[in-house]
Design an enzyme around this catalytic site. Structure first.
Site, mmCIF file in Angstrom:
data_model
loop_
_atom_site.group_PDB
_atom_site.id
_atom_site.type_symbol
_atom_site.label_atom_id
_atom_site.label_comp_id
_atom_site.label_asym_id
_atom_site.label_seq_id
_atom_site.Cartn_x
_atom_site.Cartn_y
_atom_site.Cartn_z
ATOM 1 N N GLU A 111 -1.719 7.813 7.513
ATOM 2 C CA GLU A 111 -2.660 8.519 6.655
ATOM 3 C C GLU A 111 -3.547 9.374 7.537
ATOM 4 O O GLU A 111 -3.961 8.943 8.613
ATOM 5 C CB GLU A 111 -3.531 7.489 5.908
ATOM 6 C CG GLU A 111 -3.603 7.686 4.420
ATOM 7 C CD GLU A 111 -4.272 6.509 3.732
ATOM 8 O OE1 GLU A 111 -3.653 5.947 2.811
ATOM 9 O OE2 GLU A 111 -5.389 6.153 4.117
ATOM 10 N N GLU A 154 -5.985 2.694 -1.986
ATOM 11 C CA GLU A 154 -5.229 1.484 -2.310
ATOM 12 C C GLU A 154 -5.756 0.886 -3.596
ATOM 13 O O GLU A 154 -6.835 1.226 -4.066
ATOM 14 C CB GLU A 154 -5.310 0.443 -1.188
ATOM 15 C CG GLU A 154 -6.675 -0.189 -1.019
ATOM 16 C CD GLU A 154 -6.623 -1.602 -0.417
ATOM 17 O OE1 GLU A 154 -5.561 -2.252 -0.446
ATOM 18 O OE2 GLU A 154 -7.673 -2.060 0.064
ATOM 19 N N ARG A 193 -23.755 -9.026 1.540
ATOM 20 C CA ARG A 193 -22.937 -10.196 1.912
ATOM 21 C C ARG A 193 -23.624 -10.922 3.069
ATOM 22 O O ARG A 193 -23.792 -10.346 4.153
ATOM 23 C CB ARG A 193 -21.540 -9.765 2.355
ATOM 24 C CG ARG A 193 -20.742 -9.064 1.276
ATOM 25 C CD ARG A 193 -19.287 -8.911 1.716
ATOM 26 N NE ARG A 193 -18.557 -8.031 0.805
ATOM 27 C CZ ARG A 193 -17.229 -7.905 0.807
ATOM 28 N NH1 ARG A 193 -16.502 -8.593 1.678
ATOM 29 N NH2 ARG A 193 -16.630 -7.094 -0.031
ATOM 30 N N LYS A 246 -1.436 2.378 9.214
ATOM 31 C CA LYS A 246 -1.901 1.289 8.357
ATOM 32 C C LYS A 246 -0.776 0.347 7.955
ATOM 33 O O LYS A 246 0.313 0.789 7.579
ATOM 34 C CB LYS A 246 -2.571 1.857 7.097
ATOM 35 C CG LYS A 246 -3.804 2.712 7.413
ATOM 36 C CD LYS A 246 -4.371 3.427 6.190
ATOM 37 C CE LYS A 246 -5.189 2.506 5.305
ATOM 38 N NZ LYS A 246 -5.869 3.281 4.217
ATOM 39 N N ARG A 267 -6.701 -7.689 -8.028
ATOM 40 C CA ARG A 267 -7.384 -8.983 -8.085
ATOM 41 C C ARG A 267 -8.864 -8.773 -8.345
ATOM 42 O O ARG A 267 -9.338 -7.640 -8.397
ATOM 43 C CB ARG A 267 -7.228 -9.679 -6.730
ATOM 44 C CG ARG A 267 -7.752 -8.793 -5.588
ATOM 45 C CD ARG A 267 -7.853 -9.546 -4.280
ATOM 46 N NE ARG A 267 -8.052 -8.661 -3.152
ATOM 47 C CZ ARG A 267 -9.222 -8.194 -2.729
ATOM 48 N NH1 ARG A 267 -10.340 -8.521 -3.370
ATOM 49 N NH2 ARG A 267 -9.305 -7.390 -1.691
ATOM 50 N N LYS A 273 0.797 -1.225 0.000
ATOM 51 C CA LYS A 273 0.000 0.000 0.000
ATOM 52 C C LYS A 273 0.831 1.278 0.000
ATOM 53 O O LYS A 273 0.440 2.272 -0.618
ATOM 54 C CB LYS A 273 -0.920 0.010 1.200
ATOM 55 C CG LYS A 273 -2.016 -1.015 1.133
ATOM 56 C CD LYS A 273 -2.940 -0.691 2.267
ATOM 57 C CE LYS A 273 -3.973 -1.711 2.490
ATOM 58 N NZ LYS A 273 -4.829 -1.302 3.611
ATOM 59 N N ASN A 303 -6.589 -2.916 -5.315
ATOM 60 C CA ASN A 303 -6.684 -4.366 -5.149
ATOM 61 C C ASN A 303 -6.389 -4.995 -6.506
ATOM 62 O O ASN A 303 -7.130 -4.808 -7.465
ATOM 63 C CB ASN A 303 -8.063 -4.769 -4.626
ATOM 64 C CG ASN A 303 -8.244 -4.340 -3.177
ATOM 65 O OD1 ASN A 303 -7.296 -4.370 -2.395
ATOM 66 N ND2 ASN A 303 -9.424 -3.907 -2.824
HETATM 67 P P1 ADP Z 1 -12.976 -6.829 -1.333
HETATM 68 O O1 ADP Z 1 -12.931 -7.779 -2.447
HETATM 69 O O2 ADP Z 1 -14.120 -5.916 -1.360
HETATM 70 O O3 ADP Z 1 -11.690 -6.089 -1.093
HETATM 71 P P2 ADP Z 1 -12.443 -8.232 1.096
HETATM 72 O O4 ADP Z 1 -11.233 -7.395 1.379
HETATM 73 O O5 ADP Z 1 -13.417 -8.466 2.184
HETATM 74 O O6 ADP Z 1 -13.312 -7.685 -0.075
HETATM 75 O O7 ADP Z 1 -12.008 -9.648 0.433
HETATM 76 C C1 ADP Z 1 -10.819 -10.262 0.634
HETATM 77 C C2 ADP Z 1 -10.938 -11.143 1.841
HETATM 78 O O8 ADP Z 1 -11.841 -12.213 1.566
HETATM 79 C C3 ADP Z 1 -9.677 -11.830 2.226
HETATM 80 O O9 ADP Z 1 -8.896 -11.083 3.087
HETATM 81 C C4 ADP Z 1 -10.146 -13.120 2.922
HETATM 82 O O10 ADP Z 1 -10.255 -12.995 4.317
HETATM 83 C C5 ADP Z 1 -11.506 -13.330 2.373
HETATM 84 N N1 ADP Z 1 -11.658 -14.508 1.515
HETATM 85 C C6 ADP Z 1 -10.766 -15.119 0.731
HETATM 86 N N2 ADP Z 1 -11.306 -16.159 0.069
HETATM 87 C C7 ADP Z 1 -12.594 -16.207 0.464
HETATM 88 C C8 ADP Z 1 -13.699 -17.053 0.131
HETATM 89 N N3 ADP Z 1 -13.584 -18.050 -0.739
HETATM 90 N N4 ADP Z 1 -14.888 -16.780 0.706
HETATM 91 C C9 ADP Z 1 -15.025 -15.756 1.540
HETATM 92 N N5 ADP Z 1 -14.025 -14.937 1.886
HETATM 93 C C10 ADP Z 1 -12.818 -15.147 1.371
HETATM 94 P P1 ADP Z 2 -7.929 -2.848 3.309
HETATM 95 O O1 ADP Z 2 -6.709 -3.176 2.522
HETATM 96 O O2 ADP Z 2 -7.996 -3.569 4.578
HETATM 97 O O3 ADP Z 2 -9.153 -2.940 2.459
HETATM 98 P P2 ADP Z 2 -8.125 0.056 3.037
HETATM 99 O O4 ADP Z 2 -6.949 0.932 2.986
HETATM 100 O O5 ADP Z 2 -8.829 -0.209 1.766
HETATM 101 O O6 ADP Z 2 -7.736 -1.319 3.732
HETATM 102 O O7 ADP Z 2 -9.166 0.650 4.080
HETATM 103 C C1 ADP Z 2 -10.311 -0.077 4.467
HETATM 104 C C2 ADP Z 2 -11.369 0.868 5.026
HETATM 105 O O8 ADP Z 2 -10.846 1.579 6.157
HETATM 106 C C3 ADP Z 2 -11.842 1.952 4.078
HETATM 107 O O9 ADP Z 2 -12.866 1.517 3.205
HETATM 108 C C4 ADP Z 2 -12.331 3.011 5.050
HETATM 109 O O10 ADP Z 2 -13.601 2.699 5.556
HETATM 110 C C5 ADP Z 2 -11.306 2.916 6.166
HETATM 111 N N1 ADP Z 2 -10.187 3.837 5.917
HETATM 112 C C6 ADP Z 2 -9.006 3.542 5.313
HETATM 113 N N2 ADP Z 2 -8.210 4.631 5.218
HETATM 114 C C7 ADP Z 2 -8.893 5.652 5.774
HETATM 115 C C8 ADP Z 2 -8.610 7.042 6.006
HETATM 116 N N3 ADP Z 2 -7.460 7.588 5.659
HETATM 117 N N4 ADP Z 2 -9.566 7.785 6.625
HETATM 118 C C9 ADP Z 2 -10.748 7.243 7.011
HETATM 119 N N5 ADP Z 2 -11.064 5.954 6.831
HETATM 120 C C10 ADP Z 2 -10.157 5.143 6.215
HETATM 121 MG MG MG Z 3 -9.481 -1.886 0.770
#
Ligand code: ADP
Ligand code: ADP
Ligand code: MG
Length: 448
Positions: free
Chosen positions: A200, A289, A339, A158, A293, A116, A291
């Site tokens: 952040e 960030e 979900r 983070k 994937r 990140k 993703n």
């Molecule tokens: P997004 O796709 O919105 O970023 P998440 O961060 O919740 O959603 O999805 C990734 C997470 O899903 C992983 O960190 C893991 O814990 C979980 N995960 C991985 N494989 C599976 C699966 N087959 N079913 C449900 N959850 C899973």
């Molecule tokens: P992850 O990799 O676990 O998905 P993210 O960086 O995407 O982590 O953050 C996950 C969630 O945390 C965001 O959707 C938001 O709700 C909260 N968050 C992350 N960064 C911030 C920020 N700088 N200020 C406020 N909320 C945040």
């Molecule tokens: Mg995220």
């Protein structure tokens, strides 16, 4: 096109990918743990290989076994789904060394954007707005505190390797900071094998708005538009996602899409990916960030664009060109995903495991179900509690909410507890109906 794809995942997403392979006429291999012998994905695939004992580290995260399964079955590609190996550079690397295709981005793009702090640097370089924060990783406690003071409290600490809502700590003031920073580093090290953290600024009352992109290996990169994912639990995990974001104006949709595409191109991205942004109440947006994937909530984008993202991922990995240009992407209607998890809202969302004795999901023309559960299936405690995704699509957001409400009401699950009653409460809430919400919505509802 590939002849055989191994799906390195379980649950609903493994079933989803197997279905896409069937439609493309590609053979499938499922992997499973000892606890998942009876799983639907194992029944659906043409071949299956047991990769270890029940725990994730013994099976789905057992890299030598998963790689071996791909080799012995003669698979020519692997789809990682989400979670698990989907953002692991060394997994994609190892496959490449074995001459097997990874259905995802190039290894270099995972390296650059999977971390990140480095993704943040890439965003800054691509002129994509970011939340104010530290310049890369912070290590020394005193330097970090000085950085935090410069950024201004509250700040988030983070984990650079973090994901799934894990590894995020909020420091309200300089007093809490040193202790939280240490905790965050230890937690990050324990969960992700790297103690690297960055800072952040905490954006007050933000909305989570993300942009889905698709890029082929021939230079075409397009935006499939945004998803709104502000309905998140206390651990920052998404609960309800929708497309489009009803309150976004056309100009901003275009602008955010262009920013996401610019960043993807700058890092040589290919395949499906998502740029996540936070939007404050003034409408300003900031990249947080990427993703690299497939995402859980890709479904709502598919519903409103008519583009099958999993199918495109497979085709892109096989070297095909995207069949559409940006002008060819059209958005119709409104889609919402809820979900469904095996968690008991009446008991502090404790996981609820055991045999599902009745499973009667809703159906109808506006409803899409993605699940691996059936009556008689046993939910085991070893895995993520998500057991289904209920997706509804209608002409307007209001109608989609009505459909979702009726669908949740007619969903009959017995033998285990689910979060359905809580989801029902959320969508009945006037704040959800108005669309006027931010990431504090669920915590607020829970405290009422
Ligand atoms: P997004 O796709 O919105 O970023 P998440 O961060 O919740 O959603 O999805 C990734 C997470 O899903 C992983 O960190 C893991 O814990 C979980 N995960 C991985 N494989 C599976 C699966 N087959 N079913 C449900 N959850 C899973
Ligand atoms: P992850 O990799 O676990 O998905 P993210 O960086 O995407 O982590 O953050 C996950 C969630 O945390 C965001 O959707 C938001 O709700 C909260 N968050 C992350 N960064 C911030 C920020 N700088 N200020 C406020 N909320 C945040
Ligand atoms: Mg995220």
């Amino acid at each position: 096109m590939f002849s055989k794809i191994l799906i390195a995942n379980r649950g609903e997403i493994a079933c989803r990918i197997i279905r896409a392979c069937n439609e493309l006429g590609v053979k499938t291999v499922a992997i499973y743990s000892e606890a998942d012998r009876e799983s639907l994905h194992v029944q659906m695939a043409e071949e299956s290989v047991c990769v270890g004992a029940a725990t994730n580290s013994d099976s789905y995260l057992n890299m030598p076994n998963v790689l071996m399964a791909a080799v012995i079955t003669g698979s020519d590609a692997v789809h990682p789904g989400y979670g698990y190996f989907s953002e692991r550079q060394n997994f994609a690397d190892s496959l490449q060394a074995l001459g097997i295709s990874f259905i995802g981005p190039p290894v270099e793009a995972i390296a650059r954007m999977g971390d990140k702090a480095s993704a943040r640097e890439a965003a800054i370089a691509a002129n994509c707005p970011v939340v104010s924060g530290s310049q890369g990783i912070v290590e020394d406690a005193d330097d970090a505190l000085a950085e935090a003071e410069r950024i201004g409290f509250p700040v988030l600490i983070k984990a650079s390797a973090g994901g799934g809502g894990k590894g995020i700590r909020k420091a309200e003031s300089a007093g809490d900071f040193p202790k939280l920073m240490r905790l965050a580093q230890q937690e990050a090290d324990a969960s992700f094998g790297s103690g690297d953290v960055y800072l952040e600024k905490f954006v007050e009352k933000p909305r989570h708005v993300e942009v889905q992109i698709l890029a082929d290996t021939h230079g075409t990169c397009i935006s499939l538009g945004e998803r709104e994912c502000s309905v998140q639990n206390l651990r920052h995990q998404k609960m309800i996602e929708e497309a489009p974001f009803a309150l976004l104006c056309e100009e901003q949709r275009h602008e955010m899409g262009a920013a996401a595409v610019r960043l993807a191109k700058a890092v040589g991205y290919a395949n499906a990916g998502t740029m996540e942004f936070l939007m404050d109440d003034s409408g300003a947006y900031y990249f947080i960030e990427m993703n690299t994937r497939l995402q859980v909530e890709h479904t709502v984008t598919e519903q409103v664009t008519g583009i099958d993202i999993v199918r495109q991922m497979i085709k892109i990995a096989a070297g095909e060109k995207l069949p559409m240009a940006q002008e060819g992407v059209r958005w119709t209607g409104h889609s919402i995903e809820a979900r469904i998890t095996a968690e008991d809202p009446a008991n502090n969302f404790a996981p609820s495991c055991g045999r599902v004795t009745a499973w009667e999901p809703p159906s109808g023309p506006a409803i899409r179900m993605e699940s691996h559960v059936y009556a008689g299936f046993t939910i085991s405690p070893f895995y993520d509690p998500m057991i289904a995704k209920l997706i509804v699509t209608a002409d307007t957001r209001d109608n989609a909410i009505d459909t979702l409400r009726d669908a949740l009401d007619s969903f009959r699950v017995e033998g285990i507890r689910t979060n359905i009653p809580f989801l029902r409460r959320l969508i009945d809430d006037e704040r959800f109906r108005s669309g006027n919400l931010d990431t504090s919505f669920v915590p607020t509802v829970m405290s009422e």
